[in-house]
Design a protein around this motif. Structure first.
Motif, PDB file in Angstrom:
ATOM      1  N   PHE A  82       0.786  -1.231   0.000  1.00 35.08           N
ATOM      2  CA  PHE A  82       0.000   0.000   0.000  1.00 35.08           C
ATOM      3  C   PHE A  82       0.825   1.292   0.000  1.00 35.08           C
ATOM      4  O   PHE A  82       0.287   2.364  -0.208  1.00 35.08           O
ATOM      5  CB  PHE A  82      -0.941   0.019   1.217  1.00 35.08           C
ATOM      6  N   VAL A  83       2.117   1.199   0.310  1.00 37.90           N
ATOM      7  CA  VAL A  83       2.900   2.431   0.470  1.00 37.90           C
ATOM      8  C   VAL A  83       4.150   2.381  -0.386  1.00 37.90           C
ATOM      9  O   VAL A  83       4.850   1.358  -0.409  1.00 37.90           O
ATOM     10  CB  VAL A  83       3.309   2.613   1.954  1.00 37.90           C
ATOM     11  N   ALA A  84       4.451   3.458  -1.077  1.00 33.24           N
ATOM     12  CA  ALA A  84       5.731   3.598  -1.780  1.00 33.24           C
ATOM     13  C   ALA A  84       6.306   4.968  -1.440  1.00 33.24           C
ATOM     14  O   ALA A  84       5.569   5.951  -1.353  1.00 33.24           O
ATOM     15  CB  ALA A  84       5.540   3.466  -3.284  1.00 33.24           C
ATOM     16  N   ILE A  85       7.624   5.002  -1.200  1.00 34.62           N
ATOM     17  CA  ILE A  85       8.268   6.289  -0.921  1.00 34.62           C
ATOM     18  C   ILE A  85       9.387   6.488  -1.936  1.00 34.62           C
ATOM     19  O   ILE A  85      10.237   5.610  -2.107  1.00 34.62           O
ATOM     20  CB  ILE A  85       8.839   6.336   0.512  1.00 34.62           C
ATOM     21  N   ALA A  86       9.358   7.606  -2.606  1.00 35.76           N
ATOM     22  CA  ALA A  86      10.373   7.890  -3.625  1.00 35.76           C
ATOM     23  C   ALA A  86      11.498   8.711  -2.997  1.00 35.76           C
ATOM     24  O   ALA A  86      11.314   9.327  -1.948  1.00 35.76           O
ATOM     25  CB  ALA A  86       9.728   8.659  -4.776  1.00 35.76           C
ATOM     26  N   PRO A  87      12.693   8.704  -3.623  1.00 37.73           N
ATOM     27  CA  PRO A  87      13.831   9.455  -3.067  1.00 37.73           C
ATOM     28  C   PRO A  87      13.539  10.934  -2.872  1.00 37.73           C
ATOM     29  O   PRO A  87      14.143  11.575  -2.025  1.00 37.73           O
ATOM     30  CB  PRO A  87      14.933   9.258  -4.110  1.00 37.73           C
ATOM     31  N   ASP A  88      12.622  11.497  -3.641  1.00 33.49           N
ATOM     32  CA  ASP A  88      12.298  12.917  -3.434  1.00 33.49           C
ATOM     33  C   ASP A  88      11.320  13.105  -2.279  1.00 33.49           C
ATOM     34  O   ASP A  88      10.875  14.211  -2.009  1.00 33.49           O
ATOM     35  CB  ASP A  88      11.739  13.532  -4.720  1.00 33.49           C
ATOM     36  N   GLY A  89      10.975  12.015  -1.614  1.00 33.42           N
ATOM     37  CA  GLY A  89      10.121  12.122  -0.440  1.00 33.42           C
ATOM     38  C   GLY A  89       8.636  11.987  -0.721  1.00 33.42           C
ATOM     39  O   GLY A  89       7.821  11.945   0.200  1.00 33.42           O
ATOM     40  N   ILE A  90       8.278  11.931  -1.995  1.00 36.32           N
ATOM     41  CA  ILE A  90       6.851  11.781  -2.301  1.00 36.32           C
ATOM     42  C   ILE A  90       6.381  10.393  -1.850  1.00 36.32           C
ATOM     43  O   ILE A  90       6.963   9.375  -2.215  1.00 36.32           O
ATOM     44  CB  ILE A  90       6.587  11.984  -3.804  1.00 36.32           C
ATOM     45  N   VAL A  91       5.347  10.398  -1.050  1.00 40.58           N
ATOM     46  CA  VAL A  91       4.771   9.147  -0.558  1.00 40.58           C
ATOM     47  C   VAL A  91       3.548   8.819  -1.404  1.00 40.58           C
ATOM     48  O   VAL A  91       2.664   9.659  -1.575  1.00 40.58           O
ATOM     49  CB  VAL A  91       4.359   9.284   0.925  1.00 40.58           C
ATOM     50  N   THR A  92       3.534   7.630  -1.952  1.00 35.84           N
ATOM     51  CA  THR A  92       2.381   7.197  -2.731  1.00 35.84           C
ATOM     52  C   THR A  92       1.613   6.159  -1.922  1.00 35.84           C
ATOM     53  O   THR A  92       2.189   5.175  -1.465  1.00 35.84           O
ATOM     54  CB  THR A  92       2.830   6.606  -4.078  1.00 35.84           C
ATOM     55  N   ILE A  93       0.333   6.419  -1.731  1.00 38.79           N
ATOM     56  CA  ILE A  93      -0.503   5.482  -0.976  1.00 38.79           C
ATOM     57  C   ILE A  93      -1.594   4.960  -1.908  1.00 38.79           C
ATOM     58  O   ILE A  93      -2.203   5.718  -2.665  1.00 38.79           O
ATOM     59  CB  ILE A  93      -1.131   6.159   0.262  1.00 38.79           C
ATOM     60  N   VAL A  94      -1.799   3.667  -1.832  1.00 36.30           N
ATOM     61  CA  VAL A  94      -2.766   3.025  -2.715  1.00 36.30           C
ATOM     62  C   VAL A  94      -4.161   3.077  -2.097  1.00 36.30           C
ATOM     63  O   VAL A  94      -4.344   2.736  -0.928  1.00 36.30           O
ATOM     64  CB  VAL A  94      -2.359   1.559  -2.957  1.00 36.30           C
TER      65      VAL A  94
END
Ligand code: FES
Ligand code: FES
Lengths: 773, 150
Positions: free
Chosen positions: A71-83
């Motif tokens: 459910f969670v992804a975090i990119a190096p730029d800090g953007i958190v993606t939640i499903v």
């Protein structure tokens, strides 16, 4: 955790998203799991995970998945993606579930992106967005997912600094070490966090609610707000694929009818029409399978519609060709006047009615209703070889995937269901017949196809709300106390859509206001006489609660009038003492699929919403001449709702709704702002169904065609003002439903108000011309 | 050959001149912000502005707008910050949002014609636009907000 750090993986992740966005503009993402490192384990939560309370979530198909990697992804730029794995149809769920994750994750909401999950219940757990279940089933799991991801970030930071994890703390998108003043942003930690083991879900420490930044506050707007106001939001109707053809289908007017013959010649002459194709139909009862018919394939929807108008087609009506609503109503009434299957029995209602001082009888009629979501059913499918990809506004992404696999005879792995926004659902889009149609047509013509239902198609071929006669006999003793209650409910069942020869309502229908009726009366009998279905019956927002609450709460008004008591006092007297209702005589109390321990029928809570709405809505206030106040209360979807309506009726019979006050107790809540909007909307839907709502049949076919013959409330007749009063939950009250429970009490509060204003008792819906003099 | 200016751009159509503007916009021009709800001028979901007036694109033939200026939700403001759009967001109007493009275009036309409508005038002018989710109270408040700033 699906933490994206490796630039190559990130590139893959983005490439994939962009590819999909290009095709379909935006808002849908396929294959969230492509970012690598995804573990498709579906660790069904152990029961202890619901430490605070149990819900029915784990009993839903495919249960619950509590895994931050899904459910969670975090990119190096800090953007958190939640499903978001549930479907957005206007309740705000696509915002509120990710918001729960963000709360526990200590993410800054302005740096969170929400991605819509495709239909894949093995990965995401149950995705059926219905039954007002999302928050009540997912509040704890989403908190655990956020807390698990937060823990992994904290552990990564502690390791990097070589300090004990107890000394670091995640806060507002970074992890801090107070002793040394060091800080690392989530993006900087993502790579290391991804290497941490997923912590034991049951050992996680959840945030103290007093530290909540978002939950229960209501200051976060829905994530799609900007896109909606600029025309960029992507609904089912908005999908466009290269080479896509546009289709409308002529379907048999009678449910279960068949195509006899057709002549495509005139349709093919219409400019823009390219092909005419027969669509396979399934024998009735056809579940969610297509009704069959003849499809017009064209270069645009306008041409397809014109082509259909020119099509010559002959139908065979079949077994339901004589379905006639006027005659059927008589049948239901006759059945309601005779004993039926007893589904609840306490004391001896028969004897008590015989010996009663007075008996009040109310027989109520509630016709078929159509969902009429503003976006009619629509779907795009692209079949290539033994694979299919669809884009559709479905409430049931997982079920749609299963049905597509079965219908096309391919493995489920070959089916991709992209979930768009839904332009309203109300239960209609839990049934995927329109998606199956698109897939069959795409396969037949070898190109991507969009199947568009017109409004006429929508009203003619809906899975309608049932039609019912509810008959209540209430016996009073000499003092005016109600000592006997017999309620007979006669209505064709939703189960008839799935199996032949169904004559009784299913437990989930009986459990929506009949057998769970909370009044404290010594002798209660609930009966369910037989009724056969002659069209497709389905779930409509709040389902069987509509007719049952209408009958029960209208009867409260009738009893108040009969005994010359205040409606609210009558209602509270019938609800009786604060207690947990025992349903010992009921074989299957259903209880919305929830364990009774967590979600009992608690009359103290029902009394409380009545008191709250009476207080805030100023029950008993003086109203102008020709005005009247009505009240009703009902528990549904394990929430408690009470509504007061003020109406006036002028000397020509024109009805005006001046004010609506609704109190809701939905336990612990996430986004009060969306609760308010759901309850405001429920008043409009309640008024629509009470004033105008009726789908009727003649010679087996629906008589209504569009918003002229099936009117819904417009702004000029909407309530002048609606107030929503959310009852603050006592600590640890489990969350309960919001999307549906606002609807059932509205219509009875309205007719009780009309009675107060005019002395006229409305027992049959819709109100229609009944007030005209 | 029909020429029509949509959101400032000239578009050309040489198919059926009776094709409705709605399906031309959506299926031929790819402007999907304008929605379909009834096809019979009964719901307002398809509302666009033609030369300052709100028009139901579902019952308007493409040939009827030849040589005229059509504005759809996509062309209302380059960054989506028309006062009506801003008011809509401030009041958190939408539920499902499907009807809202039509509602916004209708509100823009109303305020062009009558910059300070009363609540009754708003309720009357917006009555052609159905919202099945029932956002009427907020739509009314948003139109009022866009018109008065409060
Ligand atoms: S689609 Fe044009 S008014 Fe409804
Ligand atoms: S917001 Fe759903 S129809 Fe208006």
């Amino acid at each position: 955790m699906n933490i994206v750090t490796d630039p190559k993986t990130l590139h893959e992740f983005e490439k994939h998203s962009i590819k999909v966005e290009k095709i379909s503009r935006r808002g849908i993402l396929k294959g969230i799991g492509v970012a690598g490192g995804l573990v498709l384990a579906a660790p069904l939560m152990s029961r202890q995970a619901f430490a605070a309370y149990q819900t029915g979530a784990s009993k839903m198909p495919h249960g619950v998945v509590v895994d931050p990697r899904v459910f969670v992804a975090i990119a190096p730029d800090g953007i958190v993606t939640i499903v978001a794995h549930r479907s957005e149809m206007g309740t705000g769920v696509r915002t509120s579930l990710p918001l729960i994750v963000a709360e526990e994750l200590e993410a800054d909401w302005s740096r969170v992106k929400v991605r819509q999950a495709h239909g894949d219940e093995k990965t995401f757990g149950n995705q059926d967005t219905d039954g007002s279940r999302s928050t009540r089933h997912y509040l704890i799991p989403m908190r655990q997912i956020g807390a698990a991801a937060r823990t992994m970030l904290e552990e990564a930071a502690a390791k990097r600094w070589g300090v004990p994890v107890s000394e670091v703390k995640a806060q507002n998108h970074e992890v801090a070490h107070a002793a040394s003043g060091r800080r690392l942003g989530f993006g900087e930690l993502a790579n290391d966090a991804a290497k941490q083991p997923v912590p034991d879900i049951n050992g996680l420490k959840l945030k103290d609610p007093k530290d909540f930044r978002y939950l229960g506050k209501g200051q976060v707007s829905i994530v799609d707000l900007h896109d909606i106001t600029t025309g960029k939001a992507h609904y089912g109707i908005d999908t466009r694929l290269p080479g896509m053809k546009y289709a409308v289908i002529a379907r048999p007017p009678v449910t279960g009818g068949k195509l006899t013959s057709f002549d495509p010649a005139d349709a093919l002459k219409v400019s823009g029409v390219e092909k005419v194709v027969e669509v396979k139909g399934w024998p009735w009862p056809s579940k969610f399978q297509p009704l069959g018919g003849v499809a017009i394939i064209a270069r645009n929807t306008g041409a397809a519609i014109k082509g259909r108008e020119a099509l010559k087609v002959v139908w065979d009506g079949g077994a339901n060709a004589s379905y006639d609503s006027a005659a059927y109503r008589k049948q239901l009434e006759e059945a309601a006047r005779k004993p039926g299957l007893v589904v609840r029995k306490e004391g001896d209602a028969d004897a008590a009615l015989k010996s009663a001082d007075k008996v009040v009888i109310g027989e109520y009629y509630i016709p078929h209703l159509a969902h009429a979501s503003m976006e009619p059913p629509v779907a795009v499918a692209n079949v290539t070889g033994d694979k299919v990809e669809v884009w559709a506004p479905v409430q049931s992404p997982g079920g749609t995937r299963e049905d597509l696999a079965k219908t096309l005879g391919i493995p489920e792995d070959n089916v991709t269901v992209n979930v768009t926004l839904l332009g309203g659902g109300f239960g209609r889009k839990s049934k995927c017949d329109f998606v199956l149609e698109a897939a069959l047509l795409s396969k037949a013509i070898g190109a991507p196809v969009k199947v568009q239902w017109t409004r006429e198609d929508d009203l003619h071929h809906d899975f309608l709300h049932t039609v019912s006669v509810e008959r209540i006999e209430a016996g009073l003793d000499k003092s005016g106390k109600v000592v006997a209650w017999r309620h007979r409910s006669v209505a064709p069942s939703i189960a008839s859509t799935f199996a032949p020869n169904v004559l009784h309502q299913a437990p989930f229908e009986l459990g929506m206001g009949l057998i769970d009726m909370p009044f404290e009366i010594a002798n209660i009998q609930c009966e369910n006489p037989e009724a056969a279905a002659h069209t497709r019956i389905g779930w409509f927002r709040s389902v069987s609660n509509i007719p049952k609450a209408f009958a029960v709460q209208s009867m409260v008004g009738e009893l108040a009038a009969m005994t010359k008591r205040d409606q609210k006092e009558m209602l509270l007297e019938l609800i009786g003492s604060p207690r947990i209702v025992k349903l010992d005589s009921v074989k299957d109390p259903w209880n919305y699929g929830e364990p009774y321990d967590s979600y009992p029928i608690d009359t103290a809570r029902l009394r409380r919403v009545v008191e709250v709405v009476a207080d805030k809505g100023k029950w008993g206030r003086d109203v102008a001449k020709g005005h009247g106040l009505g009240i009703a209360a009902h528990r549904s979807f394990v929430s408690y709702v009470a509504t007061i309506v003020e109406v006036s009726v002028d000397d020509k019979g024109k009805l005006t709704v001046h004010q609506v006050d609704t109190a809701i107790d939905c336990g612990t809540y996430v986004n009060p702002e969306r609760i308010q909007s759901q309850i405001e909307g429920a008043a409009i839907m309640g008024l629509s169904l009470a004033k105008y709502g009726e789908i009727s049949f003649k010679n087996g076919a629906v008589e209504q065609g569009n918003f002229d013959s099936f009117p819904v409330i417009r702004m000029d007749e909407s309530p002048l003002v609606t107030h929503v009063h959310i009852v603050p939950p006592s600590a640890d009250t489990p969350p309960s439903g919001v999307g549906e429970p606002g609807v059932p009490p509205f219509a009875p509060a309205l007719v009780n108000a009309i009675f107060a204003a005019t002395g006229k008792r409305i027992r049959a819906l819709p109100i229609g011309q009944q007030l005209e003099t | 050959m029909i020429k029509v200016k949509i959101n400032g751009q000239e578009q050309v159509w040489d198919g059926d001149p009776n094709l409705s503007l709605l399906w031309f916009l959506r299926d031929e021009a790819g402007l999907t912000g304008t929605k379909f709800g009834c096809g019979e001028a009964l719901c307002g979901a398809c509302t666009v502005i033609v030369d300052k007036q709100a028009v139901r694109s579902c019952v308007t033939a493409i040939s009827d707008v030849a040589g005229r200026e059509v504005t759809t939700i996509e062309g209302l403001h380059p960054t989506g910050d028309h006062p009506v759009q801003k008011a809509w967001r401030q009041v958190n109007v939408p539920q499902c949002g499907y009807c809202q493009a039509g509602q916004i275009m209708q509100a823009v036309a109303l305020l062009t014609e009558n910059p300070k409508p009363t609540h009754d005038q708003i309720r009357e002018a917006m009555a052609g636009n159905i919202c099945r989710c029932g956002c009427y109270q907020r739509i009314e408040n948003a139109v009022h907000l866009a018109s008065t700033g409060v």
